[in-house]
Design a protein around this motif. Structure first.
Motif, mmCIF file in Angstrom:
data_model
loop_
_atom_site.group_PDB
_atom_site.id
_atom_site.type_symbol
_atom_site.label_atom_id
_atom_site.label_comp_id
_atom_site.label_asym_id
_atom_site.label_seq_id
_atom_site.Cartn_x
_atom_site.Cartn_y
_atom_site.Cartn_z
ATOM 1 N N ASP A 383 0.814 -1.202 0.000
ATOM 2 C CA ASP A 383 0.000 0.000 0.000
ATOM 3 C C ASP A 383 0.852 1.258 0.000
ATOM 4 O O ASP A 383 0.485 2.261 -0.611
ATOM 5 N N ALA A 384 2.005 1.215 0.696
ATOM 6 C CA ALA A 384 2.884 2.385 0.703
ATOM 7 C C ALA A 384 3.351 2.719 -0.705
ATOM 8 O O ALA A 384 3.441 3.894 -1.082
ATOM 9 N N MET A 385 3.622 1.682 -1.514
ATOM 10 C CA MET A 385 4.113 1.928 -2.870
ATOM 11 C C MET A 385 2.998 2.311 -3.834
ATOM 12 O O MET A 385 3.227 3.069 -4.778
ATOM 13 N N THR A 386 1.801 1.805 -3.631
ATOM 14 C CA THR A 386 0.708 2.066 -4.580
ATOM 15 C C THR A 386 -0.165 3.237 -4.162
ATOM 16 O O THR A 386 -1.169 3.512 -4.815
ATOM 17 N N SER A 387 0.186 3.919 -3.087
ATOM 18 C CA SER A 387 -0.547 5.108 -2.646
ATOM 19 C C SER A 387 0.237 6.359 -3.015
ATOM 20 O O SER A 387 1.477 6.360 -2.986
ATOM 21 N N THR A 388 -0.465 7.416 -3.341
ATOM 22 C CA THR A 388 0.177 8.687 -3.643
ATOM 23 C C THR A 388 0.646 9.332 -2.350
ATOM 24 O O THR A 388 -0.119 9.458 -1.401
ATOM 25 N N ARG A 389 1.898 9.711 -2.322
ATOM 26 C CA ARG A 389 2.477 10.387 -1.165
ATOM 27 C C ARG A 389 2.936 11.795 -1.578
ATOM 28 O O ARG A 389 3.053 12.100 -2.762
ATOM 29 N N SER A 390 3.238 12.629 -0.604
ATOM 30 C CA SER A 390 3.570 14.018 -0.915
ATOM 31 C C SER A 390 4.878 14.136 -1.687
ATOM 32 O O SER A 390 5.099 15.133 -2.367
ATOM 33 N N TYR A 391 5.742 13.115 -1.603
ATOM 34 C CA TYR A 391 7.027 13.193 -2.293
ATOM 35 C C TYR A 391 7.049 12.420 -3.603
ATOM 36 O O TYR A 391 8.038 12.456 -4.338
ATOM 37 N N ARG A 392 5.970 11.681 -3.934
ATOM 38 C CA ARG A 392 5.928 10.935 -5.193
ATOM 39 C C ARG A 392 4.509 10.475 -5.468
ATOM 40 O O ARG A 392 3.682 10.393 -4.565
ATOM 41 N N ARG A 393 4.278 10.188 -6.738
ATOM 42 C CA ARG A 393 2.995 9.620 -7.110
ATOM 43 C C ARG A 393 3.013 8.114 -6.881
ATOM 44 O O ARG A 393 4.070 7.504 -6.729
ATOM 45 N N ALA A 394 1.807 7.542 -6.865
ATOM 46 C CA ALA A 394 1.690 6.105 -6.625
ATOM 47 C C ALA A 394 2.353 5.321 -7.747
ATOM 48 O O ALA A 394 2.297 5.694 -8.920
ATOM 49 N N ARG A 395 2.979 4.198 -7.383
ATOM 50 C CA ARG A 395 3.502 3.288 -8.392
ATOM 51 C C ARG A 395 2.363 2.417 -8.925
ATOM 52 O O ARG A 395 1.425 2.111 -8.203
ATOM 53 N N PRO A 396 2.460 1.964 -10.160
ATOM 54 C CA PRO A 396 1.485 0.988 -10.650
ATOM 55 C C PRO A 396 1.565 -0.303 -9.841
ATOM 56 O O PRO A 396 2.612 -0.630 -9.264
ATOM 57 N N VAL A 397 0.458 -1.034 -9.814
ATOM 58 C CA VAL A 397 0.427 -2.286 -9.060
ATOM 59 C C VAL A 397 1.513 -3.233 -9.550
ATOM 60 O O VAL A 397 2.189 -3.893 -8.746
ATOM 61 N N GLU A 398 1.709 -3.324 -10.860
ATOM 62 C CA GLU A 398 2.715 -4.244 -11.407
ATOM 63 C C GLU A 398 4.120 -3.870 -10.924
ATOM 64 O O GLU A 398 4.926 -4.753 -10.587
ATOM 65 N N ALA A 399 4.419 -2.563 -10.888
ATOM 66 C CA ALA A 399 5.742 -2.130 -10.425
ATOM 67 C C ALA A 399 5.922 -2.438 -8.943
ATOM 68 O O ALA A 399 7.013 -2.844 -8.509
ATOM 69 N N ALA A 400 4.868 -2.260 -8.150
ATOM 70 C CA ALA A 400 4.957 -2.566 -6.717
ATOM 71 C C ALA A 400 5.185 -4.055 -6.500
ATOM 72 O O ALA A 400 6.004 -4.456 -5.653
#
Length: 463
Positions: A383-400
């Motif tokens: 969830d940390a990787m696929t959620s949008t955070r203030s320092y980056r946009r969410a990664r695609p599910v496949e990339a996560a």
């Protein structure tokens, strides 16, 4: 029923008038006053016995109306007489909300109409003759039809009062056909949820009617009430306890969200991903529910971390980082006395451990890390990787998933990673929108938030 609006009062008045018409005696009908009085007294007595209150927004305040006696009346009495049976119990029952007289009148009229309809259907199909004997399976078929009629009337009246008292349809601002479909879906939901429990109580009512008409008489019919009442009481207590659990979890999660709004919604999504992994692993329903609690509460220890560190704009000092890394231990201490969490407590404590021993707080290795903690670690990182955070946009599910597989064996349990991949391939990922996404607050080249890694290197979900 919410605050009573003028149109709702009119609706209640019309329902009461309809009930009075249905309960009016038919000239020339056979008298059955002793049976009516006995069934009405039984129902009133059942309604007066306290059965405990539930806690929570969605839980009923008590066990609800005890339907076996009412349905037995529908199977035994003519419609006008059956319609009178619920009146004493409904008019005498304790009502917490005001105006109590209006709410009592509404419930009495609603039950009266439902019992009248059930008795009418049952009699039209020859059910009262089938009870004497009895003639199975025909007696079951006629009783089933009566139960369906009972539920249809109850849910139709409930849908009407909800629409008028709480303005349910007014929430839909679309065109009329769309609002109509919304109301229809709500009514179908009410009907389907009520049908199964009422059908079970209908079987008890049929048993009462069969014994009532048997050579053993009404005394034997009363024997059905005790086990049925006890089973309903146990069922109500189960829902009361479950509602209390949900309220406890909800309060803790809301407290975390208020303190660390940056990851608002993260806890619920970790719980959802943990459940997906657990189902792929073949866990039983009870463990899955506890694991969901673990995912939701994994960061509850942040309540013990100073807010200034969670919201600090600059880089953390080594000492500040050590303080933040105490949050699993804080969380474990907070939930230590909550017995229903079970294995979830170990997941809260160990979800930042790594298979290679480089995690925290205790540096556990491999199988030393509890199973629930290994599940939550993967769900947290995903969830940390696929959620949008203030320092980056969410990664695609496949990339996560690619990143999780790269770290499997060193940081994450490969079995948990593969289970998540299988679940996502089957069901997809449809999480709740994050707070940052909802606000569009995603700077294109912002610096990483203090204490929150860009990838899953320190447990994925952050410090």
């Amino acid at each position: 029923m919410g605050p009573v609006r003028p149109w709702a009062r009119v609706y209640v008045g019309c329902t009461v008038l309809a009930a009075l018409v249905c309960a009016a005696p038919v000239p020339g009908a056979p008298a059955c006053w002793w049976a009516l009085a006995l069934l009405a007294a039984l129902h009133a007595g059942c309604e007066q016995i306290p059965r405990g209150r539930a806690v929570g927004d969605r839980a009923p305040e008590d066990m609800g109306t005890f339907f076996p006696v009412l349905l037995a009346a529908a199977f035994l009495l003519p419609p006008p007489a059956a319609a009178l049976v619920p009146l004493p119990g409904a008019l005498l029952v304790r009502v917490a909300e005001r105006p109590s007289w209006l709410r009592r009148a509404w419930r009495a009229a609603q039950l009266s109409l439902a019992v009248w309809a059930a008795s009418r259907v049952h009699g039209a199909l020859g059910g009262r003759d089938a009870v004497v004997g009895p003639r199975f399976p025909y007696a079951l078929l006629t009783a089933g039809a009566a139960v369906v009629a009972f539920c249809l009337v109850l849910t139709a009246l409930d849908a009407g009062i909800l629409a008028l008292a709480e303005r349910v349809p007014a929430r839909g601002r679309g065109p009329l056909p769309e609002r109509t479909r919304e109301v229809g879906a709500a009514w179908r939901g009410l009907f389907l949820r009520s049908l199964a429990p009422v059908a079970v109580q209908g079987l008890a009512g049929l048993m009462m009617a069969v014994l009532w008409r048997s050579p053993y008489g009404p005394a034997a019919a009363l024997l059905v009430l005790l086990p049925m009442y006890v089973s309903c009481w146990v069922f109500a207590q189960y829902h009361r306890e479950r509602a209390a659990h949900q309220a406890t979890i909800r309060a803790l999660v809301q407290a975390v969200d208020i303190k660390d709004g940056y990851t608002r919604g993260h806890s619920e999504r970790v719980g959802e991903a943990s459940v997906m992994i657990a189902r792929e692993l073949g866990m039983d329903a009870e463990r899955i529910e506890v694991l969901r609690f673990a995912g939701i509460l994994h960061d509850v220890g942040k309540l013990g971390v100073p807010t200034r560190l969670l919201r600090k704009d600059g880089p953390l000092t080594p000492e500040e980082r050590r303080i933040i890394e105490l949050h699993p231990e804080y969380g474990h201490e907070m939930v230590r006395g909550i017995g229903f969490l079970g294995e979830a407590r170990s997941a809260i404590l160990h979800h930042h451990e790594r298979l290679d021993g480089s995690g925290y707080p205790y540096g556990l290795v491999g199988a030393q890390i509890p199973e629930f903690a290994r599940v939550v670690a993967v769900a947290d990182a995903f969830d940390a990787m696929t959620s949008t955070r203030s320092y980056r946009r969410a990664r695609p599910v496949e990339a996560a998933l690619t990143e999780l597989e790269r770290c499997a064996g060193a940081q994450f349990d490969p079995a948990m990673v593969h289970a998540l991949a299988r679940a996502l391939a089957r069901h997809g990922w449809h999480p709740v929108v994050t707070a940052d996404e909802a606000r569009g607050n995603v700077p294109p080249r912002a610096a990483p938030r203090p204490g929150e890694p860009a990838g899953p290197r320190r447990g994925g979900g952050g410090a």
